[in-house]
Enzyme design. Structure first.
Site, mmCIF file in Angstrom:
data_model
loop_
_atom_site.group_PDB
_atom_site.id
_atom_site.type_symbol
_atom_site.label_atom_id
_atom_site.label_comp_id
_atom_site.label_asym_id
_atom_site.label_seq_id
_atom_site.Cartn_x
_atom_site.Cartn_y
_atom_site.Cartn_z
ATOM 1 N N CYS A 269 38.110 44.032 96.076
ATOM 2 C CA CYS A 269 38.113 44.209 97.358
ATOM 3 C C CYS A 269 38.210 44.911 98.047
ATOM 4 C CB CYS A 269 40.196 43.879 97.763
ATOM 5 S SG CYS A 269 40.984 45.188 96.475
ATOM 6 N N CYS B 111 38.866 48.714 96.005
ATOM 7 C CA CYS B 111 38.977 48.937 95.219
ATOM 8 C C CYS B 111 37.286 49.657 95.461
ATOM 9 C CB CYS B 111 38.707 47.719 94.211
ATOM 10 S SG CYS B 111 40.856 47.370 93.595
ATOM 11 N N GLU C 107 40.925 47.494 88.988
ATOM 12 C CA GLU C 107 40.240 47.804 88.884
ATOM 13 C C GLU C 107 40.181 50.277 89.502
ATOM 14 O OE1 GLU C 107 38.349 44.824 91.164
ATOM 15 O OE2 GLU C 107 40.708 45.592 90.467
ATOM 16 N N HIS D 117 45.389 47.878 91.330
ATOM 17 C CA HIS D 117 45.150 46.810 90.885
ATOM 18 C C HIS D 117 43.828 47.316 89.783
ATOM 19 C CE1 HIS D 117 43.892 44.908 94.988
ATOM 20 N NE2 HIS D 117 45.224 44.860 95.002
#
Length: 151
Positions: A81, A84, A53, A51
């Site tokens: 999410c 993260c 992040e 992801h």
């Protein structure tokens, strides 16, 4: 100045969309300077943890030469999410500013609030809604286009 950093996160999200990745972008700022910028690379890397992040946290830690990001701010287009948000707490990031809420997987206030949980050893200062309509529109358009494509 915050708009400038969120625009860079949006640029990263657009790069993701061009690669057929979910269009989420992130930048990490330290002393008013971008030290990390990333976009989702889950499909490209075949890695569910890739992801924006997560990639940005790794870049920022490498740039600073330390594991704690205590003087850093994350700008991200969509609410992080749970994975993260947990990583951001572990990295002890000081502040997070995100654009659009994620009512299906958001873990910074929508479904859960890992970022500000008093049960954890660090809490992140969280702001939401910066350029939220533009951030939400980008991801909505991406999924509308996906739904129109034949399988």
């Amino acid at each position: 100045m915050n708009d400038y950093f969120m625009r860079e996160a949006l640029r990263q999200a657009k790069i993701a969309a061009e690669k057929d990745e979910v269009p989420i972008g992130a930048v990490i700022v330290h002393n008013n300077k971008i030290i990390a910028k990333a976009h989702n690379q889950v499909e490209t890397l075949k890695d569910p943890t890739a992801h924006a992040e997560m990639i940005a946290v790794t870049q920022a830690a490498n740039t600073l030469g330390q594991k704690w990001l205590t003087d850093c701010t994350l700008f991200v287009t969509i609410e992080p999410c749970s994975m993260c948000a947990g990583a951001l707490v572990l990295a002890r990031i000081k502040k997070m500013i995100f654009g659009a809420l994620d009512p299906k997987a958001g873990a910074c206030g929508s479904i859960l609030n890992i970022a500000s949980s008093f049960q954890l050893n660090h809490r992140i200062e969280v702001e939401s809604g910066l350029m939220g309509e533009e951030c939400a529109a980008l991801i909505q358009q991406f999924f509308q286009k996906k739904r129109q494509l034949p399988n």
